[in-house]
Motif scaffolding. Structure first.
Motif, short mmCIF file in Angstrom:
data_model
loop_
_atom_site.label_atom_id
_atom_site.label_comp_id
_atom_site.label_asym_id
_atom_site.label_seq_id
_atom_site.Cartn_x
_atom_site.Cartn_y
_atom_site.Cartn_z
N GLU A 24 -46.98 54.96 132.24
CA GLU A 24 -46.37 55.76 131.57
C GLU A 24 -45.17 56.49 132.32
N ALA B 82 -41.80 57.28 124.57
CA ALA B 82 -43.29 57.56 124.17
C ALA B 82 -44.34 56.64 124.32
N ALA C 5 -47.73 55.92 123.47
CA ALA C 5 -49.17 56.32 122.83
C ALA C 5 -49.55 55.46 121.78
N ASN D 67 -52.51 54.99 114.87
CA ASN D 67 -51.77 54.84 116.32
C ASN D 67 -50.34 55.27 116.08
N ARG D 68 -49.70 55.09 114.97
CA ARG D 68 -48.33 55.08 114.78
C ARG D 68 -48.03 56.76 114.69
N ASN E 62 -48.12 58.05 118.23
CA ASN E 62 -46.92 57.91 118.84
C ASN E 62 -45.62 58.46 118.47
N HIS F 25 -42.58 60.84 120.06
CA HIS F 25 -40.93 60.53 120.34
C HIS F 25 -40.28 61.64 119.57
N PRO G 257 -40.39 50.04 118.02
CA PRO G 257 -41.60 50.05 118.65
C PRO G 257 -41.77 48.90 119.33
N HIS H 267 -50.67 49.36 124.45
CA HIS H 267 -50.08 50.49 124.11
C HIS H 267 -48.85 50.20 123.05
N LYS I 27 -45.13 51.59 122.41
CA LYS I 27 -44.27 52.17 123.30
C LYS I 27 -42.74 52.18 122.65
N ALA J 80 -48.10 62.64 124.70
CA ALA J 80 -49.11 61.81 124.99
C ALA J 80 -50.14 62.32 125.87
#
Ligand SMILES: C=C(O[C@H]1C=CC=C(C(=O)O)[C@@H]1O)C(=O)O
Ligand SMILES: [Mg+2]
Length: 437
Positions: free
Chosen positions: A245, A259, A261, A286-287, A290, A294, A313, A323, A325, A350
């Motif tokens: 990261e 971002a 995560a 998960n979204r 993330n 951001h 994404p 991951h 990103k 994160a």
């Protein structure tokens, strides 16, 4: 001729040179492995830095200046360009929470302007000796530089890690982890604090000490697409990381941040991994992990940048995990400093959570251990370029133990046991290198 002899000769000619200010003496050398070169050395601090996606590595020895107070980082910006030379480069890190108790030696913040740098770019490597000359310190500074050069040792070969039985102690353990995650997920907490990144320390007792340079040499080839770094301020303690990261990279006024995560495993079978990646891209929990990162970064950049663009994404694929990103490219207002950027961006949600203050307070209340530099910001600062990684996928090495750190973003939809498994997945690469799996 010894590799540093040309630099000693350059130092001799400096005696007759009236220049003052920051000076960098440099000469090409033939060194193949920077960790191997560091392994041979006896001067401290010892620092290794390799940024993700760059064919450039740095090894540092000794110091001619140190910064131990985060407030003093502001003074690193706005320096005039040294006559005919380049700006000094400070390597170091900030703790996850510089206001709370920290690891001795590492402290809330520790940045080093090294006496010696070894810099590899592509297949060209040069040895650098730094001096900061004033009318008053000329003799002493040149003597210190000469002494550091004369104390250089030949490189050693890094060696495979000695196999040994590893007993592991997790803090928190699984029952305590479940309670912590439930506390974050309690409706009255979640409505105020939608994301908290909780973490775990895994202490491995070592019957046989690991050499930190052997350890980073074992981890590095398994951690492509990562930052690699080691901070060793004394022989007893090292902090090592292979972090995927980026906190940020600044080149003049161009800023790249991201971002990173949201996590799913990777198994090594191309088709299955593609399915898992598609699952990750579509997964609401998960979204959300993330998105909260951001959104926070973009809000914090509002006062600092003229423009900020968010990418679609993407998947960052590592050996054992993948991951989510999203990259952010921004153009900074004139005069924005790295101290301002660090204050704005670190810690991102994160590794902390959001809102920042409330999630940090909850982390302090729930986690049984001090994070120290885990989830901190490590990297380098100079006037024209700065780059920081988020200090995750990391370990603290002592002669009798290696403590590994892993965290997971807890948001609505998180399940305690699945998040515990995510911690193990994140550590799998580092642990696998120790057990030769
Ligand atoms: C906090 C860590 O990972 C962060 C980075 C990527 C994915 C994460 C996650 O999915 O939870 C974490 O936010 C860690 O590895 O210790
Ligand atoms: Mg996660």
């Amino acid at each position: 001729m010894l590799a540093h002899t040309p630099l000693l000769l350059q130092l001799d000619t400096l005696s007759a040179d009236p220049r003052t200010g920051f000076l960098r003496l440099r000469h090409p050398v033939d060194v193949t492995s920077l960790p191997g070169w560091l392994k041979g050395q006896t001067q401290y601090p010892q620092i290794y830095w390799h940024a993700r996606e760059r064919d450039r590595e740095f090894a540092c020895l000794g110091s001619l200046q140190e910064i131990r107070d985060p407030a003093a980082l502001a003074a690193l910006s706005g320096q005039a360009k040294p006559e005919g030379g380049s700006w000094p480069r400070y390597y170091g890190g900030l703790a996850f929470d510089p206001d709370h108790a920290h690891w001795p030696e590492f402290g809330p913040c520790r940045f080093v302007l090294p006496r010696i740098e070894l810099i590899r770019q592509g297949n060209h490597t040069e040895l650098v000796c730094n001096l900061w000359l004033t009318d008053d310190n000329r003799e002493a500074e040149m003597a210190a530089a000469r002494e550091a050069l004369n104390a250089l040792q030949p490189a050693l070969a890094t060696a495979p890690l000695p196999p040994q039985p590893l007993t592991r102690q997790d803090s928190p353990d699984l029952p305590r982890w479940r309670q912590m995650v439930e506390a974050v997920l309690a409706p009255d907490s979640l409505s105020r604090i939608p994301k908290v990144v909780l973490s775990r320390q895994s202490r491995l007792a070592l019957a046989q000490a690991y050499d930190p340079w052997d350890l980073i040499a074992a981890w590095q080839p398994l951690s492509l697409n990562c930052f690699h770094f080691v901070f060793r301020f004394s022989p007893e303690q090292s902090f090592l990381a292979c972090s995927p990261e980026r906190l940020y990279r600044r080149q003049e006024r161009a800023l790249a941040t991201e971002a990173l995560a949201g996590t799913i495993v990777r198994c090594g079978d191309a088709q299955r991994d593609a399915e898992l990646a598609a699952q990750l891209l579509a997964d609401n929990k998960n979204r959300l992990e993330n998105r909260l990162v951001h959104a926070d970064i973009l809000t914090r950049l509002e006062g600092l940048a003229d423009t900020a663009e968010l990418s679609e994404p993407q998947i960052l694929s590592l050996r054992r995990v993948q991951h989510l990103k999203r990259e952010i490219q921004a153009h900074l207002h004139p005069g924005v400093t790295d101290a301002q950027l660090l204050a704005a961006l670190h810690p991102t949600p994160a590794v902390g959570g959001c809102p920042r203050r409330k999630s940090k307070a909850l982390i302090h209340a729930l986690e049984p251990q001090e994070r120290g530099w885990y989830a901190g910001a490590c990297g380098l600062i100079s006037e024209d370029v700065a780059e920081f990684a988020v200090a995750i996928r990391c370990g603290r090495l002592a002669p009798d133990s290696l403590t590994l750190f892993a965290g997971a973003g807890i948001v609505e939809g998180s399940e305690p046991d699945a998040e515990w498994q995510e911690l193990d997945d994140k550590l799998a690469t580092l642990l696998g290198a120790l057990t030769h799996e």
